[in-house]
Design a protein around this motif. Structure first.
Motif, mmCIF file in Angstrom:
data_model
loop_
_atom_site.group_PDB
_atom_site.id
_atom_site.type_symbol
_atom_site.label_atom_id
_atom_site.label_comp_id
_atom_site.label_asym_id
_atom_site.label_seq_id
_atom_site.Cartn_x
_atom_site.Cartn_y
_atom_site.Cartn_z
ATOM 1 N N THR A 1 6.190 12.287 -4.365
ATOM 2 C CA THR A 1 5.834 10.886 -4.879
ATOM 3 C C THR A 1 6.626 10.585 -6.038
ATOM 4 O O THR A 1 7.012 9.373 -6.055
ATOM 5 N N MET A 2 6.859 11.288 -6.891
ATOM 6 C CA MET A 2 7.630 11.089 -8.089
ATOM 7 C C MET A 2 8.931 10.911 -7.818
ATOM 8 O O MET A 2 9.734 9.982 -8.232
ATOM 9 N N PHE A 3 9.620 11.716 -6.836
ATOM 10 C CA PHE A 3 10.934 11.244 -6.278
ATOM 11 C C PHE A 3 10.999 9.941 -5.706
ATOM 12 O O PHE A 3 11.918 9.248 -6.000
ATOM 13 N N ASN A 4 10.161 9.625 -4.728
ATOM 14 C CA ASN A 4 9.982 8.299 -4.125
ATOM 15 C C ASN A 4 10.228 7.202 -5.195
ATOM 16 O O ASN A 4 10.893 6.308 -5.218
ATOM 17 N N LYS B 1 0.879 -1.249 -0.103
ATOM 18 C CA LYS B 1 -0.137 0.006 0.029
ATOM 19 C C LYS B 1 0.804 1.162 0.133
ATOM 20 O O LYS B 1 0.623 2.201 -0.841
ATOM 21 N N LEU B 2 1.967 1.255 0.792
ATOM 22 C CA LEU B 2 2.861 2.427 0.875
ATOM 23 C C LEU B 2 3.280 2.532 -0.567
ATOM 24 O O LEU B 2 3.390 3.932 -1.115
ATOM 25 N N VAL B 3 3.943 1.649 -1.262
ATOM 26 C CA VAL B 3 4.569 1.866 -2.642
ATOM 27 C C VAL B 3 3.236 2.416 -3.701
ATOM 28 O O VAL B 3 3.459 3.330 -4.438
ATOM 29 N N ARG B 4 1.972 1.704 -3.409
ATOM 30 C CA ARG B 4 1.075 2.029 -4.334
ATOM 31 C C ARG B 4 0.611 3.715 -4.142
ATOM 32 O O ARG B 4 0.379 4.375 -5.052
ATOM 33 N N ASN B 5 0.579 4.261 -2.806
ATOM 34 C CA ASN B 5 0.168 5.259 -2.641
ATOM 35 C C ASN B 5 1.283 6.461 -2.495
ATOM 36 O O ASN B 5 0.826 7.668 -2.645
ATOM 37 N N TYR B 6 2.504 6.083 -2.309
ATOM 38 C CA TYR B 6 3.588 7.174 -2.256
ATOM 39 C C TYR B 6 4.688 6.944 -3.024
ATOM 40 O O TYR B 6 5.605 7.975 -3.074
ATOM 41 N N ALA B 7 4.686 5.842 -4.041
ATOM 42 C CA ALA B 7 6.001 5.790 -4.846
ATOM 43 C C ALA B 7 5.762 5.239 -6.182
ATOM 44 O O ALA B 7 6.246 4.178 -6.565
ATOM 45 N N SER B 8 4.465 5.303 -6.849
ATOM 46 C CA SER B 8 4.014 4.745 -7.862
ATOM 47 C C SER B 8 3.458 5.346 -9.007
ATOM 48 O O SER B 8 3.021 6.688 -8.607
ATOM 49 N N ARG B 9 3.471 4.907 -10.131
ATOM 50 C CA ARG B 9 2.817 5.713 -11.041
ATOM 51 C C ARG B 9 1.208 5.807 -10.999
ATOM 52 O O ARG B 9 0.638 6.842 -11.228
ATOM 53 N N GLU B 10 0.664 4.720 -10.267
ATOM 54 C CA GLU B 10 -0.533 4.838 -9.836
ATOM 55 C C GLU B 10 -0.981 6.021 -8.961
ATOM 56 O O GLU B 10 -2.032 6.813 -9.055
ATOM 57 N N ALA B 11 -0.126 6.257 -8.013
ATOM 58 C CA ALA B 11 -0.293 7.275 -7.051
ATOM 59 C C ALA B 11 0.033 8.774 -8.063
ATOM 60 O O ALA B 11 -0.993 9.521 -7.555
ATOM 61 N N LEU B 12 0.810 8.544 -8.639
ATOM 62 C CA LEU B 12 1.027 9.837 -9.516
ATOM 63 C C LEU B 12 -0.245 10.017 -10.534
ATOM 64 O O LEU B 12 -0.810 11.196 -10.640
ATOM 65 N N ASN B 13 -0.706 9.266 -11.020
ATOM 66 C CA ASN B 13 -2.148 9.032 -11.883
ATOM 67 C C ASN B 13 -3.414 9.970 -11.120
ATOM 68 O O ASN B 13 -4.360 10.407 -11.452
ATOM 69 N N LYS B 14 -3.604 9.360 -9.766
ATOM 70 C CA LYS B 14 -4.409 9.684 -8.828
ATOM 71 C C LYS B 14 -4.392 11.255 -8.676
ATOM 72 O O LYS B 14 -5.512 11.937 -8.630
ATOM 73 N N LEU B 15 -3.128 11.557 -8.554
ATOM 74 C CA LEU B 15 -2.933 13.121 -8.201
ATOM 75 C C LEU B 15 -3.274 13.928 -9.477
ATOM 76 O O LEU B 15 -3.791 15.089 -9.529
ATOM 77 N N GLU B 16 -2.687 13.492 -10.571
ATOM 78 C CA GLU B 16 -2.927 14.021 -11.820
ATOM 79 C C GLU B 16 -4.487 14.403 -12.167
ATOM 80 O O GLU B 16 -5.103 15.169 -12.623
ATOM 81 N N ASP B 17 -5.263 13.299 -11.696
ATOM 82 C CA ASP B 17 -6.661 13.189 -11.986
ATOM 83 C C ASP B 17 -7.544 14.290 -10.970
ATOM 84 O O ASP B 17 -8.276 14.935 -11.486
ATOM 85 N N LEU B 18 -6.774 14.792 -10.002
ATOM 86 C CA LEU B 18 -7.289 16.063 -9.134
ATOM 87 C C LEU B 18 -7.331 17.141 -9.748
ATOM 88 O O LEU B 18 -8.263 18.259 -9.740
ATOM 89 N N ASP C 1 -1.896 18.790 -4.658
ATOM 90 C CA ASP C 1 -0.645 19.341 -3.413
ATOM 91 C C ASP C 1 0.778 19.207 -4.490
ATOM 92 O O ASP C 1 1.236 18.037 -4.551
ATOM 93 N N GLY C 2 1.189 20.050 -5.153
ATOM 94 C CA GLY C 2 2.567 20.264 -5.804
ATOM 95 C C GLY C 2 3.586 19.671 -5.233
ATOM 96 O O GLY C 2 4.271 18.864 -5.819
ATOM 97 N N VAL C 3 3.881 19.806 -3.878
ATOM 98 C CA VAL C 3 4.770 19.168 -2.913
ATOM 99 C C VAL C 3 4.595 17.567 -3.081
ATOM 100 O O VAL C 3 5.699 16.629 -3.037
#
Length: 180
Positions: free
Chosen positions: A118-121, A88-105, A111-113
């Motif tokens: 997330t991208m850095f992780n 769950k940590l990888v999915r929410n804080y260090a994955s393309r899936e997490a970035l896609n969810k943020l991009e959908d917002l 939240d830019g930071v």
């Protein structure tokens, strides 16, 4: 070295940019990491700084994903729960899936930071794993990173490394005998 330089190039930013490597270097009081160099201790210092920044990010992610106040509180979790939390940590804080969810917002609600880190992780996890594989001499794991390195170098403007990785993959999978 080239992977660390690629991460440096992508995330350096400015001192004023919250979440940039430059800001982290300032907070950690790391000197000489702004300009890339092939001479002197630059790479060693950059490698150490990347490790320290990762060491700060991931425990914070564990606290959040585990819903605990202190890392010691994770000891009460079963191995199965910890394994599930790690995924769950990888999915929410260090994955393309997490970035896609943020991009959908959308850019206004995002939240830019958090997006930047997330991208850095997502980029630093393979770096840390590759460094560990190199230290322990795990050739199979190192070989598994070649496609990722190929895309990283290709997209990051490192054409010579891109060609080297392509030639290595061609040799390993198409030209060289299996014993090689």
């Amino acid at each position: 070295m080239a992977l660390a330089n690629s991460i440096h190039k992508q995330y350096l930013g400015t001192s004023a940019a919250i979440g940039s490597l430059r800001q982290a270097f300032d907070v950690l009081q790391r000197k000489g990491l702004i300009s890339q160099s092939t001479k002197g201790p630059f790479w060693h210092n950059l490698d150490e700084a990347i490790h320290h920044i990762g060491e700060a990010h991931f425990p914070a992610c564990w606290l959040d994903i585990g819903g605990v106040e202190k890392l010691e509180d994770l000891k009460s979790k079963s191995p199965a729960e910890l394994c599930e939390l790690a995924g769950k940590l990888v999915r929410n804080y260090a994955s393309r899936e997490a970035l896609n969810k943020l991009e959908d917002l959308g850019p206004d609600a995002r939240d830019g930071v958090f997006y930047q880190w997330t991208m850095f992780n997502m980029d630093v996890l393979p770096y840390l794993q590759l460094r560990e594989a190199i230290k322990s001499g795990e050739i199979g794991r190192i070989e598994d990173f070649l496609p990722l390195l190929l895309f990283r170098f290709s997209g990051g403007g490192f054409p010579k490394y891109t060609i080297e990785i392509l030639e290595l993959l061609q040799g390993l999978h198409r030209e060289w005998p299996e014993v090689v």
